[in-house]
Design an enzyme around this catalytic site. Structure first.
Site, PDB file in Angstrom:
ATOM      1  N   ALA B  14       7.384 -18.168  13.227  1.00 49.39           N
ATOM      2  CA  ALA B  14       8.081 -16.988  12.703  1.00 49.39           C
ATOM      3  C   ALA B  14       9.586 -17.094  12.848  1.00 49.39           C
ATOM      4  O   ALA B  14      10.325 -16.237  12.360  1.00 49.39           O
ATOM      5  CB  ALA B  14       7.588 -15.735  13.429  1.00 49.39           C
ATOM      6  N   SER B  15      10.052 -18.148  13.506  1.00 52.01           N
ATOM      7  CA  SER B  15      11.471 -18.262  13.876  1.00 52.01           C
ATOM      8  C   SER B  15      12.286 -18.950  12.789  1.00 52.01           C
ATOM      9  O   SER B  15      12.017 -20.091  12.400  1.00 52.01           O
ATOM     10  CB  SER B  15      11.571 -19.029  15.197  1.00 52.01           C
ATOM     11  OG  SER B  15      12.776 -19.761  15.303  1.00 52.01           O
TER      12      SER B  15
END
Lengths: 208, 208
Positions: B14-15
């Site tokens: 998700a980064s």
């Protein structure tokens, strides 16, 4: 004659990465023919609006531990002297930033600002008390007593407050930050090269 | 024959900045003759110990706004396609990281991981649902259904949990992070070059 591009350098005297930028920004700007505008401000009020009453490096210990190690590494990589860690951290930067605000249009702003950063992060000295800031001014051949008094005036305190409001209204949330004339905001010493390039008109493909 | 140096690359699907590192780390490591160990993990539990129940880019809107602009700039500078912004952000990365954890010792770990990042940040696709992750596996010529099932086993969930505990115990507080064999921790895509250099034995003067 073409007007030179300007880049605003927003810095906080208690900020470790502002120190790294302050020590190298002049050479980079000169090479790129970019004019600098040094903008001292206080980060505390901005952090307070984010709910922080302390440095994030203290609030999040793992992050803080790595920041100091990273600062050692980055200082070595950039050819700066070994870092000293101010105690306490962050230092109270109010007196120094008041002086810098008062000196905004003076030719001593930059040497004073760099001397404050060096005192704090390379010489292990305090910058917190007015007397310490006065000694830095004296060491630059200035009248520390007179400048400290002028910097403590209500008019100058008002200027500092307005600078903080300007920072926040322009999207600044940390230090150092760099702002170009067309409002492009870069955050962190890691973005100094990109900010200078942008100010000089050099943009990544496809961006405007 | 000298054993090649290894660098651990800790990433979270998700980064945003993990994406930038994932797309460029192989070329940098190859040039430096450094072996990579890809270490997928979940950042959420670590953020939770810091008191965060959401991405800091959502918790601090000014920071978030600038991150997306910075990501656009950095992607352009690094020669990556224009960034797409996942909705919602951050995406639920649980299914993808379970699969990556299951594939830790498989030769498809790296292509799968890069495909997940590309789906999320360059193609505007979701990675949140198991079915979306299954389609990515299928597109790589793998058996998505079988791998998703194995990845959801209790044994594999346990491995993922242990990886998270290892990350925290080794000082990791964000993603991407890079860890050298001698325990040097670098945080952020901005430190990828320094991490590779350190792993290869190239250290700034005066540091060890």
């Amino acid at each position: 004659m073409r007007r030179r591009a300007t880049l605003e350098f927003w810095y906080e005297f208690a900020s470790t990465y502002s120190y790294l930028s302050a020590m190298r920004i002049e050479a980079l700007a000169r090479t790129a023919d970019v004019e600098l505008r040094w903008r001292p401000f206080l980060l505390g009020p901005i952090f307070a609006t984010q709910g922080w009453t302390n440095s994030p490096f203290n609030l999040y210990p793992a992050k803080g531990r790595n920041m100091w190690r990273d600062l050692d590494r980055e200082a070595a990589r950039l050819g700066l002297p070994p870092v000293t860690r101010p105690t306490p951290f962050p230092q109270n930067s109010l007196s120094a930033v008041r002086v810098a605000t008062y000196g905004a249009d003076q030719d001593w702003l930059v040497p004073f600002s760099k001397a404050v950063f060096e005192t704090s992060f390379a010489k292990g000295g305090s910058i917190a008390e007015p007397a310490a800031v006065g000694r830095i001014l004296d060491s630059l051949g200035l009248d520390g007593t007179q400048i400290l008094k002028a910097a403590a005036s209500e008019a100058n305190k008002g200027r500092l407050k307005v600078a903080g409001e300007e920072a926040r209204s322009r999207g600044i949330y940390g230090a150092p930050s760099f702002l170009t004339e067309d409002g492009e905001l870069f955050w962190g010493n890691d973005r100094l090269e990109q900010a200078i390039a942008w100010a000089a008109g050099d943009r990544p493909d496809g961006l405007r």
